[in-house]
Design a protein around this motif. Structure first.
Motif, PDB file in Angstrom:
ATOM      1  N   ILE A 188      11.914 -19.008  11.466  1.00  0.00           N
ATOM      2  CA  ILE A 188      11.812 -17.686  11.698  1.00  0.00           C
ATOM      3  C   ILE A 188      11.581 -16.712  10.838  1.00  0.00           C
ATOM      4  O   ILE A 188      12.695 -16.831   9.839  1.00  0.00           O
ATOM      5  CB  ILE A 188      12.614 -17.372  12.930  1.00  0.00           C
ATOM      6  N   LEU A 189      10.661 -16.198  10.460  1.00  0.00           N
ATOM      7  CA  LEU A 189      10.858 -14.945   9.513  1.00  0.00           C
ATOM      8  C   LEU A 189      10.732 -13.593  10.033  1.00  0.00           C
ATOM      9  O   LEU A 189      10.021 -13.426  10.919  1.00  0.00           O
ATOM     10  CB  LEU A 189       9.242 -15.139   8.559  1.00  0.00           C
ATOM     11  N   SER A 190      11.741 -12.881   9.679  1.00  0.00           N
ATOM     12  CA  SER A 190      11.992 -11.689  10.371  1.00  0.00           C
ATOM     13  C   SER A 190      11.898 -10.475   9.329  1.00  0.00           C
ATOM     14  O   SER A 190      12.318 -10.810   8.165  1.00  0.00           O
ATOM     15  CB  SER A 190      13.149 -11.403  11.211  1.00  0.00           C
ATOM     16  N   PHE A 191      11.517  -9.457   9.636  1.00  0.00           N
ATOM     17  CA  PHE A 191      11.378  -8.328   8.887  1.00  0.00           C
ATOM     18  C   PHE A 191      11.643  -7.019   9.538  1.00  0.00           C
ATOM     19  O   PHE A 191      11.138  -6.699  10.761  1.00  0.00           O
ATOM     20  CB  PHE A 191      10.219  -8.355   7.813  1.00  0.00           C
ATOM     21  N   VAL A 192      12.094  -5.836   8.893  1.00  0.00           N
ATOM     22  CA  VAL A 192      11.891  -4.767   9.316  1.00  0.00           C
ATOM     23  C   VAL A 192      10.677  -3.884   9.059  1.00  0.00           C
ATOM     24  O   VAL A 192      10.222  -3.885   7.973  1.00  0.00           O
ATOM     25  CB  VAL A 192      13.192  -3.771   9.098  1.00  0.00           C
ATOM     26  N   ARG A 193       9.901  -3.453  10.341  1.00  0.00           N
ATOM     27  CA  ARG A 193       8.694  -2.817   9.994  1.00  0.00           C
ATOM     28  C   ARG A 193       8.748  -1.570   8.854  1.00  0.00           C
ATOM     29  O   ARG A 193       9.671  -0.939   9.267  1.00  0.00           O
ATOM     30  CB  ARG A 193       7.947  -2.279  11.176  1.00  0.00           C
ATOM     31  N   ILE A 204       1.745 -11.114   7.524  1.00  0.00           N
ATOM     32  CA  ILE A 204       2.039 -11.555   9.101  1.00  0.00           C
ATOM     33  C   ILE A 204       0.879 -12.567   9.171  1.00  0.00           C
ATOM     34  O   ILE A 204       1.164 -13.624   9.706  1.00  0.00           O
ATOM     35  CB  ILE A 204       2.061 -10.431   9.999  1.00  0.00           C
ATOM     36  N   ASP A 205      -0.251 -12.353   8.952  1.00  0.00           N
ATOM     37  CA  ASP A 205      -1.439 -13.333   9.194  1.00  0.00           C
ATOM     38  C   ASP A 205      -1.165 -14.496   8.471  1.00  0.00           C
ATOM     39  O   ASP A 205      -1.397 -15.729   8.963  1.00  0.00           O
ATOM     40  CB  ASP A 205      -2.764 -12.712   8.729  1.00  0.00           C
ATOM     41  N   HIS A 206      -0.921 -14.414   7.247  1.00  0.00           N
ATOM     42  CA  HIS A 206      -0.737 -15.411   6.533  1.00  0.00           C
ATOM     43  C   HIS A 206       0.499 -16.370   7.036  1.00  0.00           C
ATOM     44  O   HIS A 206       0.506 -17.738   7.002  1.00  0.00           O
ATOM     45  CB  HIS A 206      -0.419 -15.261   4.868  1.00  0.00           C
ATOM     46  N   TRP A 207       2.018 -15.830   7.003  1.00  0.00           N
ATOM     47  CA  TRP A 207       3.069 -16.617   7.466  1.00  0.00           C
ATOM     48  C   TRP A 207       2.828 -16.926   9.104  1.00  0.00           C
ATOM     49  O   TRP A 207       3.698 -18.145   9.471  1.00  0.00           O
ATOM     50  CB  TRP A 207       3.981 -15.950   7.238  1.00  0.00           C
ATOM     51  N   ARG A 208       1.930 -16.330   9.685  1.00  0.00           N
ATOM     52  CA  ARG A 208       1.958 -16.758  11.178  1.00  0.00           C
ATOM     53  C   ARG A 208       1.416 -18.152  11.248  1.00  0.00           C
ATOM     54  O   ARG A 208       1.658 -18.955  12.328  1.00  0.00           O
ATOM     55  CB  ARG A 208       0.927 -15.879  11.940  1.00  0.00           C
ATOM     56  N   THR A 209       0.664 -18.827  10.254  1.00  0.00           N
ATOM     57  CA  THR A 209       0.180 -20.218  10.304  1.00  0.00           C
ATOM     58  C   THR A 209       1.164 -21.195   9.841  1.00  0.00           C
ATOM     59  O   THR A 209       0.837 -22.373   9.936  1.00  0.00           O
ATOM     60  CB  THR A 209      -1.106 -20.148   9.579  1.00  0.00           C
ATOM     61  N   ILE A 210       2.367 -20.526   9.399  1.00  0.00           N
ATOM     62  CA  ILE A 210       3.324 -21.440   8.480  1.00  0.00           C
ATOM     63  C   ILE A 210       4.599 -21.464   9.149  1.00  0.00           C
ATOM     64  O   ILE A 210       5.280 -22.557   9.382  1.00  0.00           O
ATOM     65  CB  ILE A 210       3.381 -21.125   7.113  1.00  0.00           C
TER      66      ILE A 210
END
Length: 317
Positions: A188-193, A204-210
């Motif tokens: 799970i990758l989390s970040f504060v917007r 987000i688009d890149h890591w959503r596939t990983i």
């Protein structure tokens, strides 16, 4: 907006508008007693951290720093296993991988039959040996905090950490997991917007596939430490859901009580059930239903980040 989301939103509005009446009804129904044992036990492996994030109030923490000894850890885990508690998190307020025995602790929890063992980490200490260790130990989930706005924002806000190193550690963990043919730990990758910039969206688009999940959150005020603005009108269900053990064995109010201002028991001399059902815990729950909780809770905006569908948690649905 989907039909399901529309229904949920409608129910939440009703619960918010009638929060006072519902709270009074819950008091009358004796819901200062939790209807079940905690769903999640959070065990603070350590409160030491190798970073100084600008949005983290570590300078306001005055309690001693240390690492939970293995005997105490095993006592807490044994208690969880005996009670059938399925979800244990090996973190609270610190970087869990500072604890050099964390992998052994994960392995022990899995050996005792804990169904879900997870950690939240800043990712900076997950080298090759650590990555292979937690995979072999059976860690179920790892939530790594990053910033989607790139290196400059990351290193400006997460002082002491190197962006490229953290990203390389995440990529290595994913690679080793694939090489070993494992599906765990879930990543799970989390970040504060920050700013919803093009760079943020591309990340987000890149890591959503990983990653297995991307968790986007808003900054909370650490129980009024960063600011005291809170308009929450409903109880925080953490007092009916979570049980937080600090590294020295004391049981604190919740994850937001990072300095241990409200202590409800001590696992060195007691057990989960007795503390969970104690008068101290019941008093905190009553205060939440009557007036928004102890002083530290009344300044906290964390419940606003949860769904206002808090009633089901408290009733035990």
């Amino acid at each position: 907006m989907s039909f399901r989301h529309a229904i949920r939103t409608s129910v939440e509005r009703v619960l918010l508008s009638r929060a006072h009446l519902i709270r009074r009804g819950l008091i009358a129904a004796g819901r200062d007693r939790a209807p079940r044992l905690p769903e999640i036990v959070q065990i603070e492996s350590t409160n030491i951290c190798n970073a100084r994030c600008v949005f983290c109030p570590r300078d306001q923490m005055h309690r001693r720093q240390g690492v939970m000894d293995e005997a105490l850890f095993r006592k807490v885990v044994d208690d969880c296993a005996a009670l059938g508690i399925r979800h244990v998190r090996l973190h609270n307020y610190g970087e869990p991988f500072v604890d050099r025995h964390l992998t052994d602790k994960v392995a022990y929890a899995k050996q005792k039959g804990i169904a879900e063992v997870g950690v939240i980490s800043n990712g900076s200490l997950i080298d090759e040996q650590v990555a292979r260790g937690v995979i072999d130990a059976g860690l179920d989930a790892i939530n790594i905090s990053v910033d989607a706005s790139g290196r400059e924002v990351f290193e400006r806000t997460r002082i002491g950490l190197e962006y490229d190193k953290v990203i390389a550690n995440i990529e290595r963990l994913v690679r080793i997991r694939a090489e070993l043919g494992r599906t765990h730990p879930k990543l799970i990758l989390s970040f504060v917007r920050q700013d919803n910039s093009d760079e943020e969206r591309a990340f987000i688009d890149h890591w959503r596939t990983i990653a297995d999940k991307i968790h986007i959150t808003e900054l909370h005020n650490w129980a009024g430490t960063l600011n005291r603005n809170s308009d929450v009108r409903y109880p925080c269900y953490r007092q009916w859901l979570t049980f937080t053990v600090l590294w020295d064995g004391r049981v604190s109010l919740c994850c937001a009580d990072f300095d241990g201002r409200v202590i409800l028991g001590d696992m060195r001399t007691s057990n989960i059930r007795d503390i969970w059902e104690s008068e101290a815990y019941r008093q905190v729950r009553r205060e939440h239903l009557e007036s928004g909780g102890p002083e530290i809770c009344r300044a906290c905006d964390l419940p606003r980040k949860d769904s206002p569908l808090w009633v089901g948690k408290i009733i035990g649905l």
